[in-house]
Design a protein around this motif. Structure first.
Motif, PDB file in Angstrom:
ATOM      1  N   GLU A 176     -22.450  46.500  24.441  1.00  0.00           N
ATOM      2  CA  GLU A 176     -23.522  47.219  25.117  1.00  0.00           C
ATOM      3  C   GLU A 176     -23.128  48.657  25.422  1.00  0.00           C
ATOM      4  O   GLU A 176     -23.938  49.561  25.364  1.00  0.00           O
ATOM      5  N   ASN A 177     -21.865  48.908  25.765  1.00  0.00           N
ATOM      6  CA  ASN A 177     -21.417  50.248  26.120  1.00  0.00           C
ATOM      7  C   ASN A 177     -20.882  51.036  24.930  1.00  0.00           C
ATOM      8  O   ASN A 177     -20.592  52.213  25.062  1.00  0.00           O
ATOM      9  N   ALA A 178     -20.699  50.382  23.777  1.00  0.00           N
ATOM     10  CA  ALA A 178     -20.223  51.086  22.595  1.00  0.00           C
ATOM     11  C   ALA A 178     -21.253  52.140  22.205  1.00  0.00           C
ATOM     12  O   ALA A 178     -22.454  51.937  22.344  1.00  0.00           O
ATOM     13  N   SER A 179     -20.785  53.266  21.718  1.00  0.00           N
ATOM     14  CA  SER A 179     -21.723  54.305  21.333  1.00  0.00           C
ATOM     15  C   SER A 179     -21.343  54.903  19.994  1.00  0.00           C
ATOM     16  O   SER A 179     -20.191  54.869  19.581  1.00  0.00           O
ATOM     17  N   GLN A 180     -22.349  55.409  19.323  1.00  0.00           N
ATOM     18  CA  GLN A 180     -22.204  56.149  18.070  1.00  0.00           C
ATOM     19  C   GLN A 180     -22.892  57.475  18.316  1.00  0.00           C
ATOM     20  O   GLN A 180     -23.949  57.520  18.945  1.00  0.00           O
ATOM     21  N   VAL A 181     -22.308  58.550  17.840  1.00  0.00           N
ATOM     22  CA  VAL A 181     -22.931  59.858  17.982  1.00  0.00           C
ATOM     23  C   VAL A 181     -23.104  60.486  16.607  1.00  0.00           C
ATOM     24  O   VAL A 181     -22.346  60.197  15.682  1.00  0.00           O
ATOM     25  N   GLU A 182     -24.101  61.338  16.494  1.00  0.00           N
ATOM     26  CA  GLU A 182     -24.372  62.056  15.254  1.00  0.00           C
ATOM     27  C   GLU A 182     -24.736  63.494  15.586  1.00  0.00           C
ATOM     28  O   GLU A 182     -25.354  63.764  16.612  1.00  0.00           O
ATOM     29  N   SER A 183     -24.337  64.393  14.688  1.00  0.00           N
ATOM     30  CA  SER A 183     -24.664  65.815  14.820  1.00  0.00           C
ATOM     31  C   SER A 183     -24.985  66.378  13.450  1.00  0.00           C
ATOM     32  O   SER A 183     -24.711  65.743  12.432  1.00  0.00           O
ATOM     33  N   PHE A 184     -25.525  67.576  13.409  1.00  0.00           N
ATOM     34  CA  PHE A 184     -25.800  68.266  12.151  1.00  0.00           C
ATOM     35  C   PHE A 184     -24.707  69.269  11.800  1.00  0.00           C
ATOM     36  O   PHE A 184     -24.678  69.785  10.698  1.00  0.00           O
ATOM     37  N   GLY A 185     -23.840  69.601  12.761  1.00  0.00           N
ATOM     38  CA  GLY A 185     -22.809  70.590  12.510  1.00  0.00           C
ATOM     39  C   GLY A 185     -23.308  72.023  12.598  1.00  0.00           C
ATOM     40  O   GLY A 185     -22.695  72.937  12.067  1.00  0.00           O
ATOM     41  N   VAL A 186     -24.427  72.220  13.287  1.00  0.00           N
ATOM     42  CA  VAL A 186     -24.973  73.569  13.452  1.00  0.00           C
ATOM     43  C   VAL A 186     -24.246  74.276  14.593  1.00  0.00           C
ATOM     44  O   VAL A 186     -23.740  73.629  15.509  1.00  0.00           O
ATOM     45  N   PRO A 187     -24.167  75.598  14.550  1.00  0.00           N
ATOM     46  CA  PRO A 187     -23.389  76.335  15.553  1.00  0.00           C
ATOM     47  C   PRO A 187     -23.795  76.084  16.997  1.00  0.00           C
ATOM     48  O   PRO A 187     -22.950  76.066  17.890  1.00  0.00           O
ATOM     49  N   TRP A 188     -25.081  75.874  17.240  1.00  0.00           N
ATOM     50  CA  TRP A 188     -25.529  75.736  18.626  1.00  0.00           C
ATOM     51  C   TRP A 188     -25.082  74.428  19.260  1.00  0.00           C
ATOM     52  O   TRP A 188     -25.054  74.314  20.473  1.00  0.00           O
ATOM     53  N   GLU A 189     -24.702  73.439  18.473  1.00  0.00           N
ATOM     54  CA  GLU A 189     -24.164  72.198  19.057  1.00  0.00           C
ATOM     55  C   GLU A 189     -22.866  72.498  19.804  1.00  0.00           C
ATOM     56  O   GLU A 189     -22.675  72.036  20.925  1.00  0.00           O
TER      57      GLU A 189
END
Length: 147
Positions: free
Chosen positions: A6-19
């Motif tokens: 339940e607490n496991a997480s996955q994250v995703e990004s685009f790799g854009v500078p504003w991140e």
């Protein structure tokens, strides 16, 4: 579901500078819920269909609203795909708009195309705002999906 699952997480990004400059991820999954940060129309580092602005950075023409909205939904779809999900899994969206009337002229058609049905099964809120992250940006959409 165990507490660890339940607490496991996955994250995703685009790799854009504003991140990196702002300090966030585009999406995070916690348990059976996927939270997408406000999505906008970009193809990586470039804004798609940027609105023209005056010398003070104010938008002068909102005719690109539909194109920005289409790309925003496409970017959300890409992020959801990375989690094995799709727009069919979205339960809530919040649309932030510089010009609510411009959005209302195009949103029905664009949203129906994006969700692939005449009656998108998603709770939706439309808010008028005075500013978004980039001067040429006229729309941003935040999503929550359940899988």
């Amino acid at each position: 579901m165990t507490a660890a699952t339940e607490n496991a997480s996955q994250v995703e990004s685009f790799g854009v500078p504003w991140e990196g400059s702002y300090g966030y991820v585009q999406a995070i999954r916690r348990g059976d819920t996927i939270y997408l940060s406000g999505q906008l129309a970009h193809d990586g580092e470039n804004l798609v269909a940027p609105a023209p602005v005056d010398e003070d950075g104010r938008v002068t023409d909102f005719s690109n609203t539909g194109e920005q909205l289409r790309r925003t939904y496409a970017n959300a779809q890409e992020l959801l795909r990375r989690f094995g999900a799709s727009l069919d899994d979205v339960v809530e969206e919040v649309v932030y708009a510089l010009d609510v009337d411009a959005v209302l002229q195009v949103a029905g058609q664009v949203r129906k195309e994006a969700y692939g049905r005449e009656d998108p099964r998603v709770a939706s809120t439309l808010l008028g705002v005075t500013r978004l992250a980039f001067p040429q940006q006229v729309i941003e959409v935040k999503f929550v999906a359940r899988v």
